[in-house]
Write an enzyme that holds these catalytic residues in place. Structure first.
Site, PDB file in Angstrom:
ATOM      1  N   SER A 194       0.958  -1.264  -0.008  1.00  0.00           N
ATOM      2  CA  SER A 194       0.043   0.022  -0.157  1.00  0.00           C
ATOM      3  C   SER A 194       0.601   1.138  -0.020  1.00  0.00           C
ATOM      4  O   SER A 194       1.957   1.099   0.595  1.00  0.00           O
ATOM      5  CB  SER A 194      -0.910  -0.003   1.330  1.00  0.00           C
ATOM      6  N   ASP A 195       0.388   2.175  -0.292  1.00  0.00           N
ATOM      7  CA  ASP A 195       0.996   3.510  -0.193  1.00  0.00           C
ATOM      8  C   ASP A 195       0.862   3.938   1.263  1.00  0.00           C
ATOM      9  O   ASP A 195       0.289   3.284   2.147  1.00  0.00           O
ATOM     10  CB  ASP A 195       0.443   4.873  -1.140  1.00  0.00           C
ATOM     11  N   CYS A 196       1.789   4.674   1.686  1.00  0.00           N
ATOM     12  CA  CYS A 196       1.956   4.878   3.206  1.00  0.00           C
ATOM     13  C   CYS A 196       0.606   5.099   4.054  1.00  0.00           C
ATOM     14  O   CYS A 196       0.191   6.388   4.072  1.00  0.00           O
ATOM     15  CB  CYS A 196       3.204   5.604   3.779  1.00  0.00           C
ATOM     16  N   ASP A 197       0.224   4.222   4.756  1.00  0.00           N
ATOM     17  CA  ASP A 197      -1.111   4.218   5.434  1.00  0.00           C
ATOM     18  C   ASP A 197      -2.201   4.311   4.460  1.00  0.00           C
ATOM     19  O   ASP A 197      -3.265   4.864   4.945  1.00  0.00           O
ATOM     20  CB  ASP A 197      -1.111   5.357   6.495  1.00  0.00           C
ATOM     21  N   SER A 198      -2.091   3.935   3.404  1.00  0.00           N
ATOM     22  CA  SER A 198      -3.469   4.408   2.398  1.00  0.00           C
ATOM     23  C   SER A 198      -4.681   3.259   2.873  1.00  0.00           C
ATOM     24  O   SER A 198      -5.779   3.312   2.542  1.00  0.00           O
ATOM     25  CB  SER A 198      -3.002   3.831   0.927  1.00  0.00           C
TER      26      SER A 198
END
Ligand SMILES: *[C@@H]1O[C@H](CO)[C@@H](O)[C@H](O)[C@H]1NC(C)=O
Ligand SMILES: *[C@@H]1O[C@H](CO)[C@@H](O)[C@H](O)[C@H]1NC(C)=O
Ligand SMILES: *[C@@H]1O[C@H](CO)[C@@H](O)[C@H](O)[C@H]1NC(C)=O
Ligand SMILES: *[C@@H]1O[C@H](CO)[C@@H](O)[C@H](O)[C@H]1NC(C)=O
Length: 771
Positions: A286-290
């Site tokens: 995932s993108d960061c915390d997506s």
């Protein structure tokens, strides 16, 4: 004493002497650990799939969940250390992710030009070479305990809108160019040692992600509405090429939604497309915390457990962020997710770690184990950073010609502008700590005497207080170089622009200095995105213009080499330079690539926009002239089509045959072109080949699109024959409204530099096949 020196200790000390640093202990499967060294997952001789299965079989649910996040927990019971997955190497090893730390034995790393600049070289072997150097340095840092092995680079989103703050990180607006860049850079990073990975790259951000923060719309809340057609022929192309041609070991999904579904929760995008259709052999992150973002900010699901289930079921394997570690156990307990799904995710991440050699115990047998501090910032690495900057600089104007400058006639240069003494500005974003810098002032200072004036204290250029001194400098010098443009305060992650002009009073400074200048005035633009510099293009007192992008640690040396002609410019713009009026005609949130005349919508990129430009995609001048002669090219190509299908009209709608119905395997044409350097200077030529599909029926087709590019070095007066192969199904096809790729029959026009060649495609029906 000597008796306690085991052979391993000796190897350890040998390594210590070799790089004067400290070798990291094995991540797992330490041969000194009797409890684990004989477990099947530690056995290099077994197949990776078998080792992964063995390891997953030993993990408790608690342990599994701890491995679903970027700062993966240790499993001390099995001799496995914690691992930080997040490192970055967009254009050299970066310090953006927590997995890589500069300092001690590794104070710096080679900082290459920002990607948009390197893309302008149109040189695929350069892209691969940069990837090789970045991964040498990354491995060295890993061996020294200060870097990771999983790099979330490159960014291959299409530079769709000129205002995008992260456009600088991308290889530009063309899908084929971006795809070739992706495949080449990934090959450089990952190495070509079969299934073994040097480092693991990740192509991001999948997909249709190219808005950061524009007029109150941010990427965390943005729902990109994308047609099937634009998805297939624009947004997904670089990702497909990254996976299929580059064999990337990871893809990162994005923050935004596409057509109402967060990409990290979309089984069609992740499972069906990435894994099923394209055959991704790697992990999806995932993108960061997506995952947290689509739960908390987008309210996509009503409970966190539903969010965790949606992500993992869609095909997500690793969360950059804490969400999956916090919620996955409950998700399984509540019956929303089967443990088999968690195992599937772990199988993908653990396989990549095994391919990286992380479970091979002592690193000494590993091909990259000897890389250490002496392999970082080496002279040859730094030379490549300089070479990349030279290859990426684009000459936009050369009236007279007044360039290159001469050290005999131009003994004193006025060097002016807020970027004239730039250092960190030159490395753009997602950079690390550079080995050292050559600013433009320093680079030019190696050729001539300089009189330096900033003109404005920074790129915002909010006042004209220093203009008088700048004008004074220009009056005294034999020539004037203005280094203007942008920096991360104007365009960045989380910062999109609202206009395309130079900020503040920059334009005014350039014009005033140019009219006062005693000698020729040369304008150098440092920027990631395009700038509307119509005023300078039209100003006869400004004789020369370069775009240097963000040229990396050695950028100033490259600018100086090109100014004085010890290197010749050969770069081409990887994106359209639009006039300011363009962005008033379309919202950044409108994803449509194609123009809609009835709505006054101008369309995007050279493929679909046909209005006025400042400089077009592919533009770039030389210090010499090249003449092209077409030696051979087919005039007619027959496309073999299966009989029963050809008879079915729905498969040849608009006189265009579905690619899936053509026999594509060996269907390729080749052209031969003679290129002659008719000038008096050695130079590097960038040959671009475009194709324009038949007009008329296929109203949804692009005006033209890039099908091939070739870079060649030609000494003065030399001639070289270039052969170009074009895969008919891949490159002469277009995508219809339902997202189906078709080959239009009829007259295609190939544009090879200034030559136009007509090529007729017609269907050739093969024997009727009874299905
Ligand atoms: C993922 O794809 C596989 C086949 O490629 C399929 O069997 C499976 O059902 C898919 N899962 C989801 C959740 O779509
Ligand atoms: C240029 O920048 C360097 C490094 O940031 C600095 O040391 C130097 O003083 C600057 N030179 C001028 C003339 O401003
Ligand atoms: C023609 O092709 C379409 C789609 O490929 C298919 O649905 C249709 O049944 C075919 N018609 C005939 C007559 O074969
Ligand atoms: C492409 O880049 C590589 C690596 O710098 C270089 O060796 C090669 O000469 C370049 N190609 C051309 C034609 O300039």
């Amino acid at each position: 004493m000597a008796s306690i020196f085991s052979p391993l200790t000796i190897i350890f000390f040998f390594l210590l002497v070799l790089w004067g640093g400290e070798a990291r202990d094995p991540f797992a499967c330490d041969p000194k650990n009797a409890a684990t060294r004989s477990l099947p997952f530690c056995k290099e001789s077994l197949a990776i799939a078998e080792r992964v299965k063995d390891l997953i079989g030993r993990l408790t649910m608690e342990e599994k969940v701890g491995l679903l996040v970027n700062n993966a927990a240790a499993v001390p019971r099995l001799g496995i250390k914690g691992y930080e997955w997040w490192s970055e190497a967009l254009h050299g090893v970066s310090n953006v992710g927590p997995g890589t730390k500069f300092g001690g034995q590794f104070p710096a790393a080679t900082s290459f030009p920002q990607v948009i600049t390197t893309a302008a070289s149109f040189n695929a072997s350069l892209w691969e070479a940069i990837g090789q150097v970045a991964s040498d340095e990354a491995r060295a840092m890993y061996n020294g305990g200060t870097g990771g092995l999983t790099y979330w680079s490159p960014n291959v989103n299409i530079f769709r809108d000129p205002r995008w703050g992260r456009g600088q990180e991308t290889p530009g607006e063309d899908p084929i160019l971006a795809g070739k860049y992706a495949a080449s850079y990934v090959r450089g990073l990952q190495g070509s040692d079969g299934n073994r990975l040097k480092v693991a790259a990740s192509c991001k951000h999948f997909t249709a992600y190219d808005l950061d923060n524009w007029k109150g719309v941010d990427r965390f809340h943005f729902n990109a509405e994308v047609s099937k057609q634009d998805m297939e022929d624009t947004f997904n192309v670089p990702f497909r090429m990254c996976v299929k041609e580059g064999k990337v070991a990871s893809v990162m999904c994005s923050y935004n939604q596409v057509n109402g579904v967060p990409t990290c929760a979309d089984p069609i995008l992740l499972n069906t497309t990435l894994r099923g259709l394209w055959g991704l052999n790697g992990y999806i992150v995932s993108d960061c915390d997506s995952v947290g973002v689509f739960y908390n900010a987008q309210h996509y699901t009503s409970t966190p457990e539903q969010a965790a289930a949606a992500a993992i079921q869609a095909g997500l394997d690793l969360d950059c962020g804490p969400f999956l570690a916090q919620h996955t156990h409950n998700t399984v307990k509540k019956g929303l997710l089967r443990e088999a799904h968690v195992n599937g995710a772990l199988a993908n991440t653990l396989t990549v770690q095994m391919r990286l050699g992380m479970y091979d115990g002592e690193q000494s047998g590993h091909p990259y184990a000897n890389l250490g501090p002496r392999d970082v910032c080496t002279p040859s690495h730094q030379d490549l950073a300089l070479e990349a900057a030279r290859q990426g600089i684009v000459l936009l104007k050369n009236k007279g010609p007044s360039l290159p400058l001469s050290t005999r006639r131009h003994r004193t240069l006025a060097v002016i502008g807020p970027n004239s003494n730039a250092t960190v500005t030159m490395i753009g974003n997602y950079a690390g700590i550079a080995c050292g810098y050559t600013s433009p002032l320093k680079g030019i200072g190696k050729y001539t005497k300089t009189i330096h004036e900033l003109g404005c204290s920074n790129v915002a250029c909010t006042d004209d207080k220093q203009f008088g001194r700048a004008i004074n400098a220009a009056q005294q010098a034999d020539a004037t170089v203005l280094v203007m443009g942008l920096d991360q305060s104007i365009e960045a992650e989380t910062v999109d622009r609202v206009g395309l002009l130079l900020p503040g009073h920059q334009q005014d400074l350039v014009s005033k200095v140019a009219s006062a200048s005693k000698g020729p005035t040369i304008l150098v633009i440092m920027s990631g995105g395009p700038v509307d510099i119509t005023f300078a293009k039209n100003d006869p007192r400004i004789q020369g213009i370069f775009w240097a992008g963000y040229p990396g640690q050695a950028g100033g040396a490259a600018i100086a080499d090109i100014l004085f002609g010890t290197s010749s410019p050969g770069g081409k713009l990887p994106m359209t330079w639009y006039p300011e009026g363009y962005v008033e005609k379309l919202a950044m949130t409108n994803m449509a690539m194609r123009s809609k005349r009835s709505k006054g919508y101008p369309g995007r990129t050279y493929r679909f926009y046909s209005g006025p430009v400042v400089y077009p995609f592919g533009y770039g001048l030389y210090y010499t002239h090249f003449v092209h002669t077409l030696v051979s090219a087919p005039k007619v190509v027959s496309v073999p089509v299966d009989g029963h299908r050809h008879n079915n009209r729905s498969n040849i709608a608009n006189n265009a045959i579905k690619v899936t119905h053509a026999r594509c395997a060996k269907l390729s044409i080749s052209l031969e072109v003679d290129v002659k350097n008719v000038g008096s200077r050695d130079a590097t030529h960038t040959l671009l080949v475009f194709s324009a599909p038949p007009a008329g029926n296929a109203h949804w087709a692009p005006h033209k699109h890039l099908v091939a590019f070739h870079k060649l070095h030609l000494p003065a007066k030399a001639q070289h024959r270039v052969r170009i192969n074009i895969h008919v199904c891949k490159l002469l096809s277009v995508v219809d409204r339902s997202g189906t790729r078709r080959i239009p029959m009829g007259l295609h026009s190939l544009h090879i530099a200034d030559i136009k060649h007509s090529l007729t495609l017609h269907p050739h029906t093969l024997g009727i096949i009874n299905s």
